[in-house]
Design an enzyme around this catalytic site. Structure first.
Site, PDB file in Angstrom:
ATOM      1  N   CYS A  13       0.834  -1.208   0.000  1.00  0.00           N
ATOM      2  CA  CYS A  13       0.000   0.000   0.000  1.00  0.00           C
ATOM      3  C   CYS A  13       0.867   1.256   0.000  1.00  0.00           C
ATOM      4  CB  CYS A  13      -0.936   0.014   1.207  1.00  0.00           C
ATOM      5  SG  CYS A  13      -0.093   0.198   2.786  1.00  0.00           S
ATOM      6  N   CYS A  16       3.304   1.757   2.802  1.00  0.00           N
ATOM      7  CA  CYS A  16       4.530   0.958   2.677  1.00  0.00           C
ATOM      8  C   CYS A  16       5.577   1.737   1.882  1.00  0.00           C
ATOM      9  CB  CYS A  16       4.246  -0.369   1.971  1.00  0.00           C
ATOM     10  SG  CYS A  16       2.924  -1.341   2.670  1.00  0.00           S
ATOM     11  N   ASP A 430      12.191  21.971 -35.036  1.00  0.00           N
ATOM     12  CA  ASP A 430      13.337  22.188 -35.910  1.00  0.00           C
ATOM     13  C   ASP A 430      12.942  21.760 -37.319  1.00  0.00           C
ATOM     14  OD1 ASP A 430      16.112  22.654 -36.566  1.00  0.00           O
ATOM     15  OD2 ASP A 430      16.292  20.471 -36.707  1.00  0.00           O
ATOM     16  N   ASP A 630      16.793  17.104 -33.722  1.00  0.00           N
ATOM     17  CA  ASP A 630      17.512  15.860 -33.983  1.00  0.00           C
ATOM     18  C   ASP A 630      19.026  16.009 -34.033  1.00  0.00           C
ATOM     19  OD1 ASP A 630      17.665  17.253 -36.403  1.00  0.00           O
ATOM     20  OD2 ASP A 630      17.816  15.404 -37.544  1.00  0.00           O
ATOM     21  N   ASP A 634      20.925  21.045 -31.597  1.00  0.00           N
ATOM     22  CA  ASP A 634      19.630  21.170 -30.929  1.00  0.00           C
ATOM     23  C   ASP A 634      19.717  20.800 -29.445  1.00  0.00           C
ATOM     24  OD1 ASP A 634      18.294  21.846 -33.311  1.00  0.00           O
ATOM     25  OD2 ASP A 634      18.099  19.742 -33.866  1.00  0.00           O
TER      26      ASP A 634
END
Length: 743
Positions: A13, A16, A430, A630, A634
């Site tokens: 739970c 815990c 981009d 990519d 960047d």
């Protein structure tokens, strides 16, 4: 810094989770700032910092839980699934026993009436019922009582504490009524043996159904694990041999037959075939593979036969890394989940206090039979307040969301990124490699002086082979197509964001955009302005070539727009997102691309270092920014953005800088990912609302809030059923994310 993963099978739970995290927080100073992330959904603890497995296990044991280190993540998932399947069968059997015997006991109680002081035969009969019910309780609820005992030894409390206290209180009271009915007023001589038995039966039934539903949340990882093959065909001097994957080494030559799944990442040495990579990238179209191409573990071969050299071990394949990233993301936490854990740390002790106070008030001030009412209130409050649903509300939704993202071809770094992505207001895209194919082609070479075109192309390409820009690849591909020779330049300088300068065949060349031409002092740039502008209007990038500070040629390079780019941008607009095109390309080319995609805001001719600045400016304006890119240039912008999304075809630096990595080249995935993040947060809020409202309303009702209006108290049996139903509701709601419509 090391990462240690431990499996805690008995964690049950939210309290815990809070206790284990609190134990690690208290130990942080002694162990050099360790940090633990605890996830209830997969029952794992990830420890970051300088701590041994034995120390971590001892720390977890100090708060009442056994644990074991996870050596093999894939094996751990399989072990967890096996454990949960066994537990499901046990809980289902316990539920059948508890309810199957609890219902007859309830009927017996209805027929037996109140306990008589002078009826020894009745006392004996009820004594037998009490003994039988105790046996059933031990058979069906032993794990709860063991959990309570572990918690007591650790001087703490958890869900098991509430269940064990509630059912034990009902049984002890009932047995005291049987043994010494004269101690109790006549109107309080009720027994609750059937309540204890049925409560355990209902809770076990709820847990069984919960386990069955929770199994679906890890289906994404199970499916990825299913892509891993166990054997491969290795080619040797003595012929082909089938070997276990564990026996293979980097450099081994493997044969891939039609229909076989690729065993390890590798490079094709011979043959040609179509490879289905949809299980990794989400791309439905098979990819042609020939000599020199790469193949990835888990993908499926078509009708051709390939031989390939293994370039990665079983634990280092792209598939293995994807599985690891998905598992880490599923185990991670959102800020909203950490808040829940903090609340849960105080929840169980608070419930015990509330239950005791409520029952005492009923005993002292309640109507007759006060003692019976007090017992009913005590048991009902303890049972209905178990924080199972609260602990599962956040982690289960994260597991399902991350799993669905993986099926879409998206890797999520952590749950916090998912929460932030749900708030995104602006998407910065981009151009090259993101909106476009990233594989530009030379469309035209305009000579401005009487020179040999092939000789010039040879010199230009010889310099460009040292550049990492996508436009350089286009020039090199053009040179290869014309079969011109490439030589080693005498000097080379990369001018970031502008182009290159170098010397080849004793001549100095400057190759790049208009900014580079202005920087080196080209005088006749204005003469070709109209020609360059014409290229730009056609979405073709003009690359200027100068030799010895004289402009001698213009190369027009076009990068085709991705087929689904327009639809993806449209979907982002429909989702209420502001879309911005960000490019280092010239203004006209960028605007030409933006016009085709219906993007109204264009930031062009942006140097790499300025991309990050533009992202920060948007953030200062109050925007929550997602940056999609990519390339290496960047990476700073990806890190500065609230959410960084890297194209999987991009550089390792970009991928490492991002919160999300797209394995697919489809741009629609970007919109779907952001919509999935929003759906995930909605789902989590629904779960938390249900769990908090359930406990907020359930506890007062169990304490007798409605008694003055209805004259009835909530039965402990109903409380047990409601508690089980709340957890099942949360699990079922989380699983809705597997099929929720995105857009």
């Amino acid at each position: 810094m090391t990462n240690l993963i431990l499996y805690v099978p008995k964690m049950s739970c939210a309290s815990c989770v809070a206790k284990i995290e609190n134990a690690f927080n208290q130990a942080s100073t002694a162990h050099k700032a360790i940090k633990a992330t605890v996830n209830l959904a997969d029952k794992q603890v990830i420890v970051a910092g300088n701590m041994s497995a034995n120390d971590a296990m001892a720390l977890i044991a100090s708060v009442g839980y056994d644990s074991e280190p996870v050596i093999d993540a894939a094996a751990a998932v399989q072990q967890k699934n096996s454990d949960e399947h066994k537990e499901y069968r046990v809980r289902l059997l316990q539920a059948i026993v508890g309810l199957g015997l609890g219902i007859p006991l309830m009927l017996w109680g209805l027929l037996g009436g109140e306990m008589s002081v002078n009826n020894s035969q009745q006392q004996m009969a009820w004594g037998v019922v009490g003994a039988v019910s105790l046996l059933i309780m031990l058979l069906t609820g032993r794990h709860f009582y063991q959990g309570m005992w572990r918690a007591i030894k650790a001087k703490s409390a958890n869900m098991d504490t509430l269940i064990a206290l509630g059912t034990s209180a009902a049984w002890v009271y009932s047995m005291m009524v049987v043994i010494a009915p004269q101690w109790f007023p006549a109107d309080t001589r009720h027994v609750y043996f059937e309540a204890s038995v049925m409560i355990l039966g209902l809770i076990n039934l709820g847990h069984a159904l919960e386990l069955r539903a929770r199994g679906k949340t890890s289906q994404a990882v199970q499916r990825l694990l299913g892509l891993q093959v166990t054997t491969a065909i290795r080619m040797t001097d003595d012929g082909d041999e089938q070997v276990q994957i564990s026996e293979l080494q980097v450099g081994d030559i493997l044969r891939l037959r039609p229909g076989d799944r690729v065993a390890l990442d590798g490079e094709v040495l011979s043959g040609q075939s179509l490879i289905n990579e949809s299980m990794l990238t989400g791309e439905p179209i098979a990819v042609n593979k020939a000599i020199g191409d790469t193949v990835n573990a888990g993908t499926v071969n078509g009708n051709g036969v390939l031989t390939y050299r293994a370039t990665a071990g079983a634990q280092d394949t792209k598939l293995a890394k994807i599985i690891q990233l998905v598992q880490q993301a599923q185990t991670s936490k959102m800020p909203i989940g950490r808040l829940t854990d903090k609340i849960s740390a105080y929840f169980v002790p608070a419930v015990v206090v509330i239950a005791l106070i409520a029952s005492l008030l009923w005993y002292l001030t309640g109507p007759a039979p006060a003692l019976s009412h007090a017992l009913v209130v005590l048991t009902s409050v303890l049972i209905i307040a178990c924080p199972c649903a609260l602990g599962l509300a956040t982690p289960l939704s994260i597991m399902v969301s991350v799993g669905r993202a993986a099926q879409m071809g998206v890797l999520v770094r952590n749950g916090e990124a998912l929460q932030t992505a749900s708030k995104v207001t602006t998407v910065v895209l981009d151009k090259t490699g993101t909106l476009t194919m990233g594989a530009p082609k030379v469309t035209e070479l305009v000579m401005l002086q009487q020179l040999d075109e092939l000789d010039l192309l040879s010199n230009i390409a010889s310099l460009e082979q040292h550049s990492q820009h996508p436009l350089a690849d286009a020039i090199i591909d053009k040179a290869k197509a014309e079969n011109v020779a490439l030589i080693e330049p005498q000097s080379f300088t990369n001018v970031v964001g502008k182009g290159i300068i170098g010397t080849v065949n004793d001549s100095q060349y400057s190759i790049g955009n208009a900014s580079l031409m202005q920087q080196v002092g080209i005088a006749n740039l204005a003469d070709v302005h109209q020609q360059a502008e014409q290229f730009a209007l056609l979405a073709q990038t003009p690359v200027f070539v100068a030799r010895e500070l004289q402009l001698i040629a213009i190369i027009a390079i076009a990068d085709p727009i991705k087929p689904d780019a327009k639809q993806a941008v449209q979907k982002m607009h429909q989702a209420g997102l502001n879309v911005i095109l960000l490019s280092g390309d010239n203004q006209q080319t960028a605007e030409a691309v933006a016009k085709q995609l219906a993007i109204t805001t264009v930031l062009a001719e942006v140097l790499p270092e300025d991309k990050q600045m533009h992202v920060k400016q948007l953030q200062q304006q109050g925007e929550i920014v997602a940056m999609v890119g990519d390339g290496i240039n960047d990476a700073p912008a990806l890190m500065s953005a609230d959410v960084g999304i890297a194209m999987g075809s991009g550089t390792e630096v970009a991928i490492e800088s991002a919160d999300f990595t797209l394995l697919s080249s489809r741009l629609m995935v970007i919109a779907e990912t952001l919509l999935l993040a929003k759906a995930s947060m909605r789902n989590i809020k629904q779960n938390l609302f249900g769990a908090f409202i359930y406990n907020t309303l359930g506890i007062p009702v169990a304490a007798g809030l409605l008694f003055p209006f209805t004259g009835m108290l909530l039965s402990p049996v109903v409380a047990g059923a409601a508690m089980a139903l709340s957890s099942l509701t949360v699990v079922s709601n989380a699983n809705r994310l597997r099929s929720v419509k995105l857009g």
